[in-house]
Design an enzyme around this catalytic site. Sequence first.
Site, PDB file in Angstrom:
ATOM      1  N   GLY A 208      -3.319  -0.062   1.548  1.00  0.00           N
ATOM      2  CA  GLY A 208      -4.712   0.346   1.352  1.00  0.00           C
ATOM      3  C   GLY A 208      -5.039   0.390  -0.128  1.00  0.00           C
ATOM      4  O   GLY A 208      -4.474  -0.367  -0.920  1.00  0.00           O
ATOM      5  N   SER A 209      -5.921   1.326  -0.494  1.00  0.00           N
ATOM      6  CA  SER A 209      -6.412   1.351  -1.876  1.00  0.00           C
ATOM      7  C   SER A 209      -5.461   2.116  -2.788  1.00  0.00           C
ATOM      8  O   SER A 209      -4.653   2.940  -2.331  1.00  0.00           O
ATOM      9  CB  SER A 209      -7.786   2.016  -1.921  1.00  0.00           C
ATOM     10  OG  SER A 209      -7.642   3.401  -1.697  1.00  0.00           O
ATOM     11  N   GLY A 213      -3.404   5.480  -1.860  1.00  0.00           N
ATOM     12  CA  GLY A 213      -1.954   5.269  -1.910  1.00  0.00           C
ATOM     13  C   GLY A 213      -1.278   6.300  -2.801  1.00  0.00           C
ATOM     14  O   GLY A 213      -0.220   6.843  -2.457  1.00  0.00           O
ATOM     15  N   GLU A 231       1.518  -0.728  -0.573  1.00  0.00           N
ATOM     16  CA  GLU A 231       0.995  -2.088  -0.717  1.00  0.00           C
ATOM     17  C   GLU A 231      -0.489  -1.904  -1.011  1.00  0.00           C
ATOM     18  O   GLU A 231      -1.260  -1.585  -0.111  1.00  0.00           O
ATOM     19  CB  GLU A 231       1.224  -2.816   0.621  1.00  0.00           C
ATOM     20  CG  GLU A 231       1.222  -4.293   0.554  1.00  0.00           C
ATOM     21  CD  GLU A 231       2.097  -4.820  -0.545  1.00  0.00           C
ATOM     22  OE1 GLU A 231       3.320  -4.689  -0.446  1.00  0.00           O
ATOM     23  OE2 GLU A 231       1.545  -5.342  -1.531  1.00  0.00           O
ATOM     24  N   CYS A 265      -6.653  -8.291   0.519  1.00  0.00           N
ATOM     25  CA  CYS A 265      -6.105  -7.883  -0.781  1.00  0.00           C
ATOM     26  C   CYS A 265      -5.690  -9.099  -1.593  1.00  0.00           C
ATOM     27  O   CYS A 265      -5.529  -9.017  -2.799  1.00  0.00           O
ATOM     28  CB  CYS A 265      -5.007  -6.840  -0.671  1.00  0.00           C
ATOM     29  SG  CYS A 265      -3.833  -7.118   0.599  1.00  0.00           S
TER      30      CYS A 265
HETATM   31  C1  UN1 Z   1      -4.110  -9.154   2.832  1.00  0.00           C
HETATM   32  O1  UN1 Z   1      -4.616  -9.858   1.967  1.00  0.00           O
HETATM   33  O2  UN1 Z   1      -4.566  -8.023   3.052  1.00  0.00           O
HETATM   34  O3  UN1 Z   1      -1.540 -14.189   2.530  1.00  0.00           O
HETATM   35  C2  UN1 Z   1      -2.991  -9.680   3.641  1.00  0.00           C
HETATM   36  C3  UN1 Z   1      -2.467 -13.933   3.256  1.00  0.00           C
HETATM   37  C4  UN1 Z   1      -2.247 -13.321   4.615  1.00  0.00           C
HETATM   38  C5  UN1 Z   1      -2.023 -11.853   4.493  1.00  0.00           C
HETATM   39  C6  UN1 Z   1      -2.992 -11.173   3.591  1.00  0.00           C
HETATM   40  N1  UN1 Z   1      -1.148 -13.987   5.256  1.00  0.00           N
HETATM   41  O4  UN1 Z   1      -3.602 -14.133   2.886  1.00  0.00           O
END
Ligand code: UN1
Length: 481
Positions: A208-209, A213, A231, A265
Amino acid sequence: MSFESTNPARPAEVLGEYPEHTADDVDRAVLAAAEAQRAWARVPVPARADLITACGDELARRKRALSELVSRECGKPIVEAGGDVQEAIDMAYFVAGQGRSPWGDTVPSELGSKLAWTTRIPVGVVGMITPWNFPVAIPSWKCFPALLAGNGIVLKPSEHSPACAEAFFDACIAAGIPDGLLQLVHGYAEPAAALAVHPAVGAISFTGSVPTGRTVAAAAMATGPRLVSLELGGKNAMVVRDDADLDLAVDGAIFGAFGTAGQRCTSTSRLLVHPAVADELVSRIVARVEALRLGDPLDATTDVGPVINRASAERIVAMVAAAVDDGAKLAAGGTLRDDVEGCAGATFVTPTVLTGIKPSDRIAREEVFGPVLSVLEVEDLDEAIDVVNSVEFGLSAAVYSRDISTCLYAVERIDTGIVYVNAPTIGAEIPLPFGGTKHTGNGFREAGARGIEQFSQVKTVYVDYSGRLQRAQIDNREATQ
Ligand code: UN1
């Protein structure tokens, strides 16, 4: 108290009503998971793996229905929703394979008639706090390795994706994961906070953020120690050099920046382009952006779905407006739209391209989590790499060039957990580690060969069958004095 999960593309459509679980509910869930875990820890690892294979099979059987649910609950275009579910299937099969792979190290002992090896042991119950943007894939990255390691699980999914979490667990339970091992708690901050500090929770895995986190990790460690894996965000850059294949760079920028409406993300949020090709690249990106179709994510012709809710859309357009106030030029998008056909009440942010951005601008440093691409012109490769590395995040980056030396030079110097060459900043595959440097994470990686590390502890075992005391470092050695 309860809350509803609604379709971001048609907020009047309610997917379900879910309880707001309290700290007491979390306590009950953790104790139930702990009870089930005692038996699970005695199941041989390959037998655990067989059940995880069955989860992969069950998810594959349900892929269409699950993908539609992901699309309806999170607003992802249906093909991307299919990718989300496929990632969970891939993860199940990959992790199941680890159940019949090396599980530790053996070394020759320095002493005779003595054996030395390591094995992996569960932590007990793992608490997981997951976001809505990969509502099946991210829980799978955490659940399958945690199960293989022999743990029970309490998952607190985002309040925006409770139905997907329920459906994921449902498939795993139908596949035969024993009763009680998978516990779900719903709601907002209270259950997450209670999970982070519960004495029977041996590991917390959070995606999350950064601010949340930090709060979760601080609470978990203050009442720990225990394993805490984080993460967090990204501010991912694509570097396009003057010798790049611009067709490839345009395709990469469009998918990287505007896939999932920029709410990954790993979304591409900075484009660092060489001035010699900047005008051409930007005008081609803008032309493509203008042709992107906003619409119902379930419609296969939709390119960009709504953002998760109105508050998020307002936050994104406010960031864009602030960037324009600071001197950025709006080359495309930048508006909130709530009049998209077939999507009554939904809020979209039009795919946005900002040019004239400086590395010090807020829009070039802060995570947007929306469909906004900031273009910076940088001529010198070292300077481009410095700009890539100048932000607090370190998740992913991409470099586009036809010259192998340029690419490898950048790969070596870019400080992110994932680097792509001639491919966008999104598109990670399950067998390799996923995660980032600096404020993106605290060193653990998800997926990949070592994805199990955040959910298990190492036990080192020595067996001396000589029948006498043998002293390591002393016997068979000359004393120096
Ligand atoms: C995320 O960006 O939150 O690499 C996960 C990717 C995906 C997973 C992304 N397989 O864009």
